[in-house]
Write an enzyme that holds these catalytic residues in place. Structure first.
Site, PDB file in Angstrom:
ATOM      1  N   SER A  57      -3.153  -7.695   3.333  1.00 53.18           N
ATOM      2  CA  SER A  57      -3.247  -7.525   4.988  1.00 53.18           C
ATOM      3  C   SER A  57      -3.989  -8.823   5.581  1.00 53.18           C
ATOM      4  O   SER A  57      -3.471  -9.035   6.684  1.00 53.18           O
ATOM      5  CB  SER A  57      -4.636  -6.273   5.110  1.00 53.18           C
ATOM      6  OG  SER A  57      -4.063  -5.186   4.656  1.00 53.18           O
ATOM      7  N   LYS A 102     -17.394  -5.998   7.000  1.00 49.43           N
ATOM      8  CA  LYS A 102     -16.249  -6.852   7.336  1.00 49.43           C
ATOM      9  C   LYS A 102     -15.963  -6.378   8.905  1.00 49.43           C
ATOM     10  O   LYS A 102     -16.225  -5.516   9.313  1.00 49.43           O
ATOM     11  CB  LYS A 102     -15.112  -6.118   6.579  1.00 49.43           C
ATOM     12  CG  LYS A 102     -14.977  -6.773   4.818  1.00 49.43           C
ATOM     13  CD  LYS A 102     -13.867  -6.263   4.533  1.00 49.43           C
ATOM     14  CE  LYS A 102     -13.830  -6.337   3.125  1.00 49.43           C
ATOM     15  NZ  LYS A 102     -12.661  -5.778   2.470  1.00 49.43           N
ATOM     16  N   HIS A 147       0.848  -1.037  -0.004  1.00 55.44           N
ATOM     17  CA  HIS A 147      -0.152  -0.050   0.095  1.00 55.44           C
ATOM     18  C   HIS A 147       1.020   1.291  -0.042  1.00 55.44           C
ATOM     19  O   HIS A 147       0.821   2.272  -0.864  1.00 55.44           O
ATOM     20  CB  HIS A 147      -0.829   0.006   1.257  1.00 55.44           C
ATOM     21  CG  HIS A 147      -1.955  -1.082   1.287  1.00 55.44           C
ATOM     22  ND1 HIS A 147      -2.061  -1.790   2.591  1.00 55.44           N
ATOM     23  CD2 HIS A 147      -2.750  -1.492   0.465  1.00 55.44           C
ATOM     24  CE1 HIS A 147      -2.989  -2.360   2.180  1.00 55.44           C
ATOM     25  NE2 HIS A 147      -3.584  -2.451   0.991  1.00 55.44           N
ATOM     26  N   ARG A 160      -2.227  -6.206  -8.114  1.00 50.05           N
ATOM     27  CA  ARG A 160      -1.190  -7.003  -7.636  1.00 50.05           C
ATOM     28  C   ARG A 160      -0.917  -8.236  -8.800  1.00 50.05           C
ATOM     29  O   ARG A 160       0.201  -8.549  -9.265  1.00 50.05           O
ATOM     30  CB  ARG A 160      -1.347  -7.797  -6.465  1.00 50.05           C
ATOM     31  CG  ARG A 160      -1.267  -6.653  -5.170  1.00 50.05           C
ATOM     32  CD  ARG A 160      -1.780  -7.407  -4.149  1.00 50.05           C
ATOM     33  NE  ARG A 160      -3.273  -7.443  -3.985  1.00 50.05           N
ATOM     34  CZ  ARG A 160      -4.182  -7.516  -3.100  1.00 50.05           C
ATOM     35  NH1 ARG A 160      -3.568  -7.901  -2.058  1.00 50.05           N
ATOM     36  NH2 ARG A 160      -5.341  -7.335  -3.060  1.00 50.05           N
TER      37      ARG A 160
HETATM   38  P1  ADP Z   1      -9.886  -3.403  -0.225  1.00 53.45           P
HETATM   39  O1  ADP Z   1     -10.819  -4.099   0.604  1.00 53.45           O
HETATM   40  O2  ADP Z   1     -10.661  -2.159  -0.856  1.00 53.45           O
HETATM   41  O3  ADP Z   1      -9.286  -4.325  -1.492  1.00 53.45           O
HETATM   42  P2  ADP Z   1      -6.998  -3.415   0.646  1.00 53.45           P
HETATM   43  O4  ADP Z   1      -6.797  -2.646   1.537  1.00 53.45           O
HETATM   44  O5  ADP Z   1      -7.013  -4.679   0.643  1.00 53.45           O
HETATM   45  O6  ADP Z   1      -8.812  -2.979   0.240  1.00 53.45           O
HETATM   46  O7  ADP Z   1      -6.482  -2.753  -0.522  1.00 53.45           O
HETATM   47  C1  ADP Z   1      -6.743  -1.557  -1.223  1.00 53.45           C
HETATM   48  C2  ADP Z   1      -6.006  -1.241  -2.602  1.00 53.45           C
HETATM   49  O8  ADP Z   1      -4.608  -1.534  -2.473  1.00 53.45           O
HETATM   50  C3  ADP Z   1      -6.553  -2.120  -3.499  1.00 53.45           C
HETATM   51  O9  ADP Z   1      -6.571  -1.502  -4.760  1.00 53.45           O
HETATM   52  C4  ADP Z   1      -5.532  -3.355  -3.558  1.00 53.45           C
HETATM   53  O10 ADP Z   1      -5.380  -3.859  -5.057  1.00 53.45           O
HETATM   54  C5  ADP Z   1      -4.066  -2.551  -3.448  1.00 53.45           C
HETATM   55  N1  ADP Z   1      -3.104  -3.499  -2.758  1.00 53.45           N
HETATM   56  C6  ADP Z   1      -3.411  -4.384  -1.787  1.00 53.45           C
HETATM   57  N2  ADP Z   1      -2.134  -5.040  -1.440  1.00 53.45           N
HETATM   58  C7  ADP Z   1      -1.475  -4.402  -2.128  1.00 53.45           C
HETATM   59  C8  ADP Z   1      -0.060  -4.723  -2.512  1.00 53.45           C
HETATM   60  N3  ADP Z   1       0.713  -5.465  -1.805  1.00 53.45           N
HETATM   61  N4  ADP Z   1       0.763  -3.863  -3.274  1.00 53.45           N
HETATM   62  C9  ADP Z   1      -0.062  -2.954  -3.897  1.00 53.45           C
HETATM   63  N5  ADP Z   1      -1.208  -2.661  -3.811  1.00 53.45           N
HETATM   64  C10 ADP Z   1      -1.930  -3.448  -2.915  1.00 53.45           C
END
Ligand code: ADP
Length: 167
Positions: free
Chosen positions: A128, A41, A17, A90
């Protein structure tokens, strides 16, 4: 002024992120990281805690703001006067859902476009969910999240385990 919103759960924020936040903030005049407070969630961290963690790991980025929101991302985007949504891709597994979301958001508001960043290869497998899973079983998460986030994840999980043991 080009304002972009990066919405997500960030439960917790990972190095993946953070990489997207850094790259998007270099492109936009202002980047608002929107922490989704979603009733469906059950997150490990409250929205306030998630906002707090992102603030502390982005404090060197002058044009980044962090806020919690609930409801539709497009409504939050409008509230921020932003024209862009930032998301990370990803792998192909992200693609179908992200494409659908981007098209839905654009059909709700034609003033909103989604920009995708392809993730840094060394962070591409991090989520996450994986971070929480590894930490729960005592594994090392220092490669996945910033140091202070790792500390908070371990502490939170310890508290959660203590609470369930005391039942
Ligand atoms: P959501 O529940 O909306 O998917 P996340 O917090 O899991 O929220 O992810 C938010 C955004 O960050 C999404 O666009 C996801 O694809 C991106 N993301 C999640 N993990 C990574 C990572 N390891 N590297 C880059 N982008 C990521």
């Amino acid at each position: 002024m080009k304002i972009a919103v990066y919405p997500g759960s960030f439960d917790p924020v990972t190095k993946g992120h953070l990489d997207i936040i850094q790259r998007a903030s270099a492109l936009a005049d202002e980047l608002v990281v929107g922490v989704l407070n979603n009733n469906a969630k059950t997150p490990l961290f409250s929205a306030e805690e998630r906002v707090d963690m992102i603030k502390s790991v982005t404090e060197d980025l002058r044009n980044v703001r962090v806020e919690a929101f609930s409801g539709l991302s497009v409504d939050f985007v409008r509230k921020c006067n932003a024209g862009f949504i930032v998301r990370g891709l990803r792998a192909v597994t992200d693609f179908e859902y992200e494409l659908q979301m981007a098209q839905t958001n654009r059909s709700i508001d034609r003033g909103v476009d989604t920009i995708f960043f392809t993730t840094e290869l060394n962070y591409a497998y991090i989520s996450s969910t994986i971070v929480k899973e590894v930490a729960w079983y005592g594994g090392d998460i220092s490669g996945f999240v910033p140091y202070e986030v790792a500390e908070r994840v371990y502490r939170k999980i310890r508290d959660k385990k203590d609470r369930t043991e005391n039942y």
